[in-house]
Design a protein around this motif. Structure first.
Motif, PDB file in Angstrom:
ATOM      1  N   GLN A  97       9.074  -1.143  17.734  1.00  0.00           N
ATOM      2  CA  GLN A  97       7.731  -1.099  17.156  1.00  0.00           C
ATOM      3  C   GLN A  97       7.642  -0.050  16.040  1.00  0.00           C
ATOM      4  O   GLN A  97       6.951  -0.263  15.045  1.00  0.00           O
ATOM      5  CB  GLN A  97       6.677  -0.837  18.228  1.00  0.00           C
ATOM      6  CG  GLN A  97       6.449  -2.007  19.152  1.00  0.00           C
ATOM      7  CD  GLN A  97       6.025  -3.276  18.421  1.00  0.00           C
ATOM      8  OE1 GLN A  97       5.421  -3.250  17.366  1.00  0.00           O
ATOM      9  NE2 GLN A  97       6.356  -4.422  18.998  1.00  0.00           N
ATOM     10  N   MET A  98       8.383   1.060  16.191  1.00  0.00           N
ATOM     11  CA  MET A  98       8.384   2.054  15.132  1.00  0.00           C
ATOM     12  C   MET A  98       9.045   1.500  13.867  1.00  0.00           C
ATOM     13  O   MET A  98       8.578   1.746  12.752  1.00  0.00           O
ATOM     14  CB  MET A  98       9.107   3.333  15.556  1.00  0.00           C
ATOM     15  CG  MET A  98       8.987   4.422  14.489  1.00  0.00           C
ATOM     16  SD  MET A  98       9.616   6.018  14.996  1.00  0.00           S
ATOM     17  CE  MET A  98      11.363   5.748  14.868  1.00  0.00           C
ATOM     18  N   ALA A  99      10.103   0.724  14.046  1.00  0.00           N
ATOM     19  CA  ALA A  99      10.762   0.098  12.893  1.00  0.00           C
ATOM     20  C   ALA A  99       9.789  -0.856  12.187  1.00  0.00           C
ATOM     21  O   ALA A  99       9.712  -0.863  10.950  1.00  0.00           O
ATOM     22  CB  ALA A  99      12.021  -0.642  13.334  1.00  0.00           C
ATOM     23  N   ASN A 100       9.049  -1.645  12.954  1.00  0.00           N
ATOM     24  CA  ASN A 100       8.065  -2.553  12.358  1.00  0.00           C
ATOM     25  C   ASN A 100       6.927  -1.780  11.705  1.00  0.00           C
ATOM     26  O   ASN A 100       6.449  -2.159  10.632  1.00  0.00           O
ATOM     27  CB  ASN A 100       7.525  -3.527  13.404  1.00  0.00           C
ATOM     28  CG  ASN A 100       8.510  -4.622  13.704  1.00  0.00           C
ATOM     29  OD1 ASN A 100       9.124  -5.180  12.812  1.00  0.00           O
ATOM     30  ND2 ASN A 100       8.668  -4.927  14.980  1.00  0.00           N
ATOM     31  N   PHE A 101       6.496  -0.696  12.329  1.00  0.00           N
ATOM     32  CA  PHE A 101       5.441   0.144  11.755  1.00  0.00           C
ATOM     33  C   PHE A 101       5.897   0.704  10.406  1.00  0.00           C
ATOM     34  O   PHE A 101       5.178   0.618   9.404  1.00  0.00           O
ATOM     35  CB  PHE A 101       5.122   1.286  12.725  1.00  0.00           C
ATOM     36  CG  PHE A 101       3.986   2.164  12.288  1.00  0.00           C
ATOM     37  CD1 PHE A 101       2.696   1.915  12.721  1.00  0.00           C
ATOM     38  CD2 PHE A 101       4.204   3.263  11.458  1.00  0.00           C
ATOM     39  CE1 PHE A 101       1.637   2.727  12.330  1.00  0.00           C
ATOM     40  CE2 PHE A 101       3.159   4.076  11.060  1.00  0.00           C
ATOM     41  CZ  PHE A 101       1.870   3.812  11.497  1.00  0.00           C
ATOM     42  N   MET A 102       7.105   1.253  10.361  1.00  0.00           N
ATOM     43  CA  MET A 102       7.616   1.860   9.128  1.00  0.00           C
ATOM     44  C   MET A 102       7.892   0.797   8.057  1.00  0.00           C
ATOM     45  O   MET A 102       7.705   1.048   6.868  1.00  0.00           O
ATOM     46  CB  MET A 102       8.865   2.695   9.409  1.00  0.00           C
ATOM     47  CG  MET A 102       8.587   3.917  10.278  1.00  0.00           C
ATOM     48  SD  MET A 102       7.224   4.954   9.691  1.00  0.00           S
ATOM     49  CE  MET A 102       7.836   5.492   8.119  1.00  0.00           C
ATOM     50  N   LYS A 103       8.308  -0.393   8.466  1.00  0.00           N
ATOM     51  CA  LYS A 103       8.471  -1.497   7.510  1.00  0.00           C
ATOM     52  C   LYS A 103       7.137  -1.807   6.845  1.00  0.00           C
ATOM     53  O   LYS A 103       7.048  -1.957   5.628  1.00  0.00           O
ATOM     54  CB  LYS A 103       9.013  -2.748   8.215  1.00  0.00           C
ATOM     55  CG  LYS A 103       9.084  -3.959   7.306  1.00  0.00           C
ATOM     56  CD  LYS A 103       8.749  -5.293   7.942  1.00  0.00           C
ATOM     57  CE  LYS A 103       7.998  -5.330   9.199  1.00  0.00           C
ATOM     58  NZ  LYS A 103       6.887  -6.274   9.252  1.00  0.00           N
ATOM     59  N   ASN A 104       6.087  -1.865   7.643  1.00  0.00           N
ATOM     60  CA  ASN A 104       4.759  -2.139   7.082  1.00  0.00           C
ATOM     61  C   ASN A 104       4.284  -1.010   6.186  1.00  0.00           C
ATOM     62  O   ASN A 104       3.635  -1.263   5.171  1.00  0.00           O
ATOM     63  CB  ASN A 104       3.762  -2.410   8.206  1.00  0.00           C
ATOM     64  CG  ASN A 104       3.917  -3.796   8.794  1.00  0.00           C
ATOM     65  OD1 ASN A 104       4.840  -4.520   8.468  1.00  0.00           O
ATOM     66  ND2 ASN A 104       3.020  -4.160   9.674  1.00  0.00           N
ATOM     67  N   VAL A 105       4.601   0.230   6.540  1.00  0.00           N
ATOM     68  CA  VAL A 105       4.253   1.360   5.675  1.00  0.00           C
ATOM     69  C   VAL A 105       4.942   1.202   4.318  1.00  0.00           C
ATOM     70  O   VAL A 105       4.329   1.412   3.264  1.00  0.00           O
ATOM     71  CB  VAL A 105       4.616   2.704   6.351  1.00  0.00           C
ATOM     72  CG1 VAL A 105       4.534   3.869   5.370  1.00  0.00           C
ATOM     73  CG2 VAL A 105       3.709   2.955   7.557  1.00  0.00           C
ATOM     74  N   ALA A 106       6.203   0.809   4.330  1.00  0.00           N
ATOM     75  CA  ALA A 106       6.935   0.589   3.077  1.00  0.00           C
ATOM     76  C   ALA A 106       6.325  -0.569   2.285  1.00  0.00           C
ATOM     77  O   ALA A 106       6.229  -0.505   1.054  1.00  0.00           O
ATOM     78  CB  ALA A 106       8.416   0.322   3.367  1.00  0.00           C
ATOM     79  N   LEU A 107       5.904  -1.615   2.968  1.00  0.00           N
ATOM     80  CA  LEU A 107       5.266  -2.739   2.290  1.00  0.00           C
ATOM     81  C   LEU A 107       3.929  -2.327   1.673  1.00  0.00           C
ATOM     82  O   LEU A 107       3.579  -2.789   0.580  1.00  0.00           O
ATOM     83  CB  LEU A 107       5.072  -3.912   3.255  1.00  0.00           C
ATOM     84  CG  LEU A 107       6.353  -4.647   3.662  1.00  0.00           C
ATOM     85  CD1 LEU A 107       6.080  -5.605   4.817  1.00  0.00           C
ATOM     86  CD2 LEU A 107       6.955  -5.372   2.479  1.00  0.00           C
ATOM     87  N   VAL A 108       3.183  -1.453   2.346  1.00  0.00           N
ATOM     88  CA  VAL A 108       1.946  -0.939   1.758  1.00  0.00           C
ATOM     89  C   VAL A 108       2.275  -0.168   0.479  1.00  0.00           C
ATOM     90  O   VAL A 108       1.595  -0.318  -0.540  1.00  0.00           O
ATOM     91  CB  VAL A 108       1.159  -0.057   2.755  1.00  0.00           C
ATOM     92  CG1 VAL A 108       0.041   0.709   2.049  1.00  0.00           C
ATOM     93  CG2 VAL A 108       0.582  -0.894   3.879  1.00  0.00           C
ATOM     94  N   GLY A 109       3.336   0.639   0.530  1.00  0.00           N
ATOM     95  CA  GLY A 109       3.752   1.365  -0.670  1.00  0.00           C
ATOM     96  C   GLY A 109       4.102   0.433  -1.809  1.00  0.00           C
ATOM     97  O   GLY A 109       3.698   0.660  -2.967  1.00  0.00           O
ATOM     98  N   SER A 110       4.804  -0.629  -1.522  1.00  0.00           N
ATOM     99  CA  SER A 110       5.156  -1.615  -2.548  1.00  0.00           C
ATOM    100  C   SER A 110       3.917  -2.304  -3.099  1.00  0.00           C
ATOM    101  O   SER A 110       3.798  -2.513  -4.314  1.00  0.00           O
ATOM    102  CB  SER A 110       6.108  -2.662  -1.967  1.00  0.00           C
ATOM    103  OG  SER A 110       7.283  -2.053  -1.488  1.00  0.00           O
ATOM    104  N   ALA A 111       2.998  -2.643  -2.213  1.00  0.00           N
ATOM    105  CA  ALA A 111       1.756  -3.290  -2.650  1.00  0.00           C
ATOM    106  C   ALA A 111       0.933  -2.349  -3.521  1.00  0.00           C
ATOM    107  O   ALA A 111       0.302  -2.785  -4.491  1.00  0.00           O
ATOM    108  CB  ALA A 111       0.945  -3.756  -1.436  1.00  0.00           C
ATOM    109  N   LEU A 112       0.938  -1.059  -3.208  1.00  0.00           N
ATOM    110  CA  LEU A 112       0.222  -0.095  -4.042  1.00  0.00           C
ATOM    111  C   LEU A 112       0.809  -0.042  -5.454  1.00  0.00           C
ATOM    112  O   LEU A 112       0.069   0.081  -6.436  1.00  0.00           O
ATOM    113  CB  LEU A 112       0.247   1.299  -3.400  1.00  0.00           C
ATOM    114  CG  LEU A 112      -0.664   1.478  -2.183  1.00  0.00           C
ATOM    115  CD1 LEU A 112      -0.369   2.802  -1.490  1.00  0.00           C
ATOM    116  CD2 LEU A 112      -2.133   1.389  -2.582  1.00  0.00           C
TER     117      LEU A 112
END
Length: 127
Positions: A97-112
């Motif tokens: 779940q931490m890996a999925n959480f951090m993946k989503n954090v990276a995707l938010v960064g890319s979207a920004l």
């Protein structure tokens, strides 16, 4: 090198288009409900629409800045509602779940980045 932002957009958007289609169809409702998401049947489908519309917008480079914001609006609540690694006792499950959480954090960064810089030269926005 004008193709680089296009390739980046395609690779970035695929996850949102593919998962958006699944979620609009109801995939993930049971999992969201088991994670404690209220009105999971409705909210998963709404999240799927945000993901699908935002992903297609970024993919096509049409109103990509708006599409990136839709992806962000999708990702933030999903990340905190579904990938709560800090509340899981099993270390293996918590790590996943931490890996999925951090993946989503990276995707938010890319979207920004897309929300700020736009779709790039090879896009409908640039025509």
């Amino acid at each position: 090198m004008k193709i680089v932002p296009l390739l980046g957009r395609i690779l970035f958007a695929l996850i949102f288009v593919m998962s958006g289609i699944s979620h609009v169809g109801g995939a993930g409702v049971e999992y969201a409900a088991s994670a404690g998401v209220p009105a999971a049947n409705f909210l998963v489908r709404v999240a799927g629409l945000l993901s699908l519309i935002g992903g297609l917008s970024v993919l096509l480079g049409y109103k990509a800045k708006v599409g990136a914001w839709l992806v962000i609006v999708f990702l933030i609540p999903v990340t905190f509602a579904i990938h709560r690694f800090w509340g899981i006792a099993d270390p293996m499950a918590a790590q996943m779940q931490m890996a999925n959480f951090m993946k989503n954090v990276a995707l938010v960064g890319s979207a920004l980045l897309i929300a700020y810089f736009g779709a790039g030269p090879l896009s409908l926005d640039n025509k």
